[in-house]
Design a protein around this motif. Sequence first.
Motif, PDB file in Angstrom:
ATOM      1  N   LEU A   1      13.156 -15.908   9.571  1.00 27.92           N
ATOM      2  CA  LEU A   1      13.222 -14.458   9.750  1.00 27.92           C
ATOM      3  C   LEU A   1      14.157 -13.828   8.724  1.00 27.92           C
ATOM      4  CD1 LEU A   1      12.303 -11.977  11.337  1.00 27.92           C
ATOM      5  CD2 LEU A   1      14.240 -12.379  12.887  1.00 27.92           C
ATOM      6  N   ASP A   2      15.271 -14.466   8.445  1.00 27.21           N
ATOM      7  CA  ASP A   2      16.197 -13.955   7.427  1.00 27.21           C
ATOM      8  C   ASP A   2      15.528 -13.926   6.051  1.00 27.21           C
ATOM      9  OD1 ASP A   2      18.165 -13.656   9.355  1.00 27.21           O
ATOM     10  OD2 ASP A   2      19.230 -15.506   8.799  1.00 27.21           O
ATOM     11  N   GLU A   3      14.780 -14.990   5.722  1.00 27.98           N
ATOM     12  CA  GLU A   3      14.073 -15.052   4.441  1.00 27.98           C
ATOM     13  C   GLU A   3      13.037 -13.932   4.343  1.00 27.98           C
ATOM     14  OE1 GLU A   3      10.917 -17.952   2.082  1.00 27.98           O
ATOM     15  OE2 GLU A   3      12.165 -18.826   3.646  1.00 27.98           O
ATOM     16  N   LEU A   4      12.246 -13.755   5.399  1.00 27.95           N
ATOM     17  CA  LEU A   4      11.232 -12.695   5.403  1.00 27.95           C
ATOM     18  C   LEU A   4      11.881 -11.314   5.286  1.00 27.95           C
ATOM     19  CD1 LEU A   4       8.818 -13.978   8.172  1.00 27.95           C
ATOM     20  CD2 LEU A   4       8.222 -13.570   5.759  1.00 27.95           C
ATOM     21  N   THR A   5      12.979 -11.107   5.988  1.00 31.35           N
ATOM     22  CA  THR A   5      13.670  -9.823   5.945  1.00 31.35           C
ATOM     23  C   THR A   5      14.146  -9.517   4.527  1.00 31.35           C
ATOM     24  OG1 THR A   5      14.381 -10.093   8.241  1.00 31.35           O
ATOM     25  CG2 THR A   5      15.578  -8.471   6.919  1.00 31.35           C
ATOM     26  N   ALA A   6      14.735 -10.500   3.877  1.00 36.23           N
ATOM     27  CA  ALA A   6      15.220 -10.310   2.505  1.00 36.23           C
ATOM     28  C   ALA A   6      14.064 -10.025   1.552  1.00 36.23           C
ATOM     29  CB  ALA A   6      16.003 -11.542   2.053  1.00 36.23           C
ATOM     30  N   LEU A   7      12.980 -10.775   1.684  1.00 35.25           N
ATOM     31  CA  LEU A   7      11.817 -10.552   0.818  1.00 35.25           C
ATOM     32  C   LEU A   7      11.159  -9.202   1.081  1.00 35.25           C
ATOM     33  CD1 LEU A   7      10.135 -14.058   0.791  1.00 35.25           C
ATOM     34  CD2 LEU A   7      10.990 -12.805  -1.200  1.00 35.25           C
ATOM     35  N   ALA A   8      11.082  -8.801   2.347  1.00 36.22           N
ATOM     36  CA  ALA A   8      10.423  -7.545   2.714  1.00 36.22           C
ATOM     37  C   ALA A   8      11.143  -6.336   2.135  1.00 36.22           C
ATOM     38  CB  ALA A   8      10.312  -7.429   4.227  1.00 36.22           C
ATOM     39  N   ALA A   9      12.415  -6.480   1.829  1.00 35.46           N
ATOM     40  CA  ALA A   9      13.193  -5.379   1.262  1.00 35.46           C
ATOM     41  C   ALA A   9      12.991  -5.244  -0.245  1.00 35.46           C
ATOM     42  CB  ALA A   9      14.672  -5.579   1.580  1.00 35.46           C
ATOM     43  N   THR A  10      12.168  -6.105  -0.825  1.00 41.31           N
ATOM     44  CA  THR A  10      11.956  -6.105  -2.277  1.00 41.31           C
ATOM     45  C   THR A  10      10.467  -6.004  -2.609  1.00 41.31           C
ATOM     46  OG1 THR A  10      11.622  -8.483  -2.557  1.00 41.31           O
ATOM     47  CG2 THR A  10      13.916  -7.701  -2.477  1.00 41.31           C
ATOM     48  N   ASP A  11      10.196  -5.782  -3.877  1.00 39.01           N
ATOM     49  CA  ASP A  11       8.815  -5.782  -4.360  1.00 39.01           C
ATOM     50  C   ASP A  11       8.247  -7.189  -4.465  1.00 39.01           C
ATOM     51  OD1 ASP A  11       8.773  -3.017  -4.560  1.00 39.01           O
ATOM     52  OD2 ASP A  11       9.433  -3.021  -6.654  1.00 39.01           O
ATOM     53  N   ARG A  12       9.094  -8.206  -4.325  1.00 37.38           N
ATOM     54  CA  ARG A  12       8.640  -9.593  -4.409  1.00 37.38           C
ATOM     55  C   ARG A  12       7.887 -10.048  -3.153  1.00 37.38           C
ATOM     56  NH1 ARG A  12      14.134 -10.965  -5.083  1.00 37.38           N
ATOM     57  NH2 ARG A  12      13.712 -12.408  -3.409  1.00 37.38           N
ATOM     58  N   PHE A  13       7.925  -9.238  -2.112  1.00 36.91           N
ATOM     59  CA  PHE A  13       7.303  -9.622  -0.841  1.00 36.91           C
ATOM     60  C   PHE A  13       5.841 -10.043  -1.023  1.00 36.91           C
ATOM     61  CE2 PHE A  13       4.930  -8.601   3.032  1.00 36.91           C
ATOM     62  CZ  PHE A  13       5.585  -9.420   3.923  1.00 36.91           C
ATOM     63  N   THR A  14       5.072  -9.269  -1.757  1.00 40.28           N
ATOM     64  CA  THR A  14       3.646  -9.564  -1.887  1.00 40.28           C
ATOM     65  C   THR A  14       3.374 -10.808  -2.743  1.00 40.28           C
ATOM     66  OG1 THR A  14       3.438  -7.970  -3.677  1.00 40.28           O
ATOM     67  CG2 THR A  14       2.897  -7.206  -1.447  1.00 40.28           C
ATOM     68  N   THR A  15       4.372 -11.311  -3.457  1.00 36.22           N
ATOM     69  CA  THR A  15       4.152 -12.554  -4.205  1.00 36.22           C
ATOM     70  C   THR A  15       3.953 -13.744  -3.271  1.00 36.22           C
ATOM     71  OG1 THR A  15       6.494 -13.053  -4.448  1.00 36.22           O
ATOM     72  CG2 THR A  15       5.475 -11.714  -6.191  1.00 36.22           C
ATOM     73  N   LEU A  16       4.371 -13.593  -2.000  1.00 40.61           N
ATOM     74  CA  LEU A  16       4.105 -14.649  -1.009  1.00 40.61           C
ATOM     75  C   LEU A  16       2.609 -14.889  -0.850  1.00 40.61           C
ATOM     76  CD1 LEU A  16       6.407 -13.625   1.980  1.00 40.61           C
ATOM     77  CD2 LEU A  16       6.591 -15.718   0.635  1.00 40.61           C
TER      78      LEU A  16
END
Length: 166
Positions: A149-164
Amino acid sequence: MSAYQAEPYGPLTVRLVKAGRTKIRYRAGLLHDDGVRVVVRAPWAGAGVRDFGFVRFAPGDVFTEHYWRDRWYAVKEVRDASGLLKGWYCDVTRPAVLTGSELLVEDLDLDLWRSADGTDVRRLDEDEFAASGLARRDPEAARAATAALDELTALAATDRFTTLLT
């Protein structure tokens, strides 16, 4: 993309388990499987409309769901019937297991929502997670879940989220 489209690689059944019991089972089309990440597409499988206040899931919505065999979460892209992106609903889960035509996913209560424009990121159900007793029964799994959840939260706050999802 309009409504639910046929699966290019054949149908699967997604079985979501929570606290040892099947929570929901639904048909999905397999779009991709590279041995680590499994991607399926399915129409909204819930009964009727589910209104969270910040997003509504309804008949006609289409979910493109990304599951990993080596990560403790799943990311579900949600679009309405016209193809308009609503956002991403993320479930913290044990790594997914694909056996034959069934994808087994164990929900660990923690969730995250990220709106289509990325301005609304919400951690969800932390109270349910605490009440589940997982930290007592399986401390290692509880640590992996909170780290996910911490990893997802950090990624969701950035434009890198969709690279998942690529």
